[in-house]
Structure formats: C-alpha cells, structure tokens
Motif scaffolding. Sequence first.
Motif: not given
Length: 252
Positions: A35, A39, A43, A163, A186, A189, A192, A200-201
């Motif tokens: 997840a 994200h 994105n 990340t 980033s 999460f 998405e 939801h992721a």
Amino acid sequence: ATGGWADLMPAHTQMLFPVPDRVSDEDAVLADPFAVSLHAVVNHPPPPGGRVVVWGAGALGSTATAILRALYPDVEVAVVARFDGQADLARRLGAALVLPSDDRRVVLEELAAWSGGSLVTGTTGLPMCHPGGVDVVYDTIGKPETLEVGVRVLRARGTLVKTGFHAPGRWEWSPLYFKELSWVGSNAFGIEEVEGRRRHALEHYFDLVADGRIAIGSMLTHTFRLEEWRQAFVTIADQGATGAVKVAFDHR
C-alpha cells in the motif's frame, strides 16, 4: 497501548480491513508495504513507454517493482539492490536491469547507458546526465548517497519520489535546479485511484492478489514463532548473509 508491539491495540472499525478468503495469510502480511508503494506510484506515475528506476529492493522497492510491472507493463524498470537475494527477487518480479549498489559511479554509468542518457563530466563530484533518460526515480532508501544519483540520471523535468526515510544529511543537489526536477515525498497510504476505481490501498491489494495480477509472496523469505523473536531480528538485520527480504511472526 497503541502500536503493533503492544499486547493489545485499540483500533477503530474504519482501520480494519477483512482479508478475503482467496488471499492467504502469507500474502496478506505484505499488504502494508504494498500500500505504501502503491500510494507513491499511482500518485506519481511513469509516462507511457517510459523508464523508471527503483532504488532499493527491500519491502518497499520490491512492491514498487511489482506494481510497476502489473499496472504499467509498457514501462521498463531498473532496480538498484544492495543484496544478492534482493537482486534475485527483483529479476523474478520483472526488472529489466538490476544493479548492485556498491559503487555509485558505476550505478550512474550503467543507468545512463541503459536509459540513453549522456554523461556530462568536468564538475566536482559525480557526473550528471544531461540529457537524462529516466522519467521517474522511486527512492525507497532516501539517503544522501542515493538522492545524489537519482537527480543525476533523471531527464529534464523528471520526478524523484522519496519513499525512504532517513536522518537529514547534506547532498549535492544542483541537478534539481539545472534540470528543473520535481522532488516529492510520499508518506503512507489511503484512498487511491487505480485503473479508474477509488478504493483503499489495502482493498486494491487484496483485489489484485485475488485476481492473480500481483504475486509477491516470495518476498516473505522467513517466518518465526513469537518466542523466536531474537532469531527473527538477527535474520532481518543481517540480510546479506541470510537472504531475508521480509520477516514475519507466524501466530497460527
């Protein structure tokens, strides 16, 4: 107490996601790193037919590679991996190029050759690709040493997605200015959008696993009983010797 290490953990019903029967426990335990990477990727997606670099091949790097291959099959992925076990996994997940992380200059030169970038030398420090051939770098490590290489291989107006989380450090970031790069963070999460569906992721992950589009179970290299926690920590701390990527406790 709050947190996963407590004997008991309070959770609101909105924080709980049932695991479908078609998803095994071994797959379900990988939902969180997936997840986080989802994200980052959806994105800040790569362009059609682009080239991307994933720096790091642990839990976040491996899931990012799997996501890129599943959702953006026309994009070529290069992975920089620290350990042999991680490198083998990256190849199985579909990376077009896998490089060891030992020598940053070699990594830079190899990524330039792979992506069609032109190395410009003559300045202090590492050379810079200008023009560069990489559209997006997903840095799951986030150290000054990795960021310096990332901004150097990117094309003009490319994107560096951070990340990985590390303590602050100094690094030579002049390519951010010269190539007008986007450097974005980033974190975690949530809801998405994947292929036109907003969920939801974690729910996206369960669907992709159940449909057979994501298969990352091989990331779970070691499991231990809770009373074996010392061995579990040693295994993940010494990944070079153990070949561990993801370690989990098995309570069944």
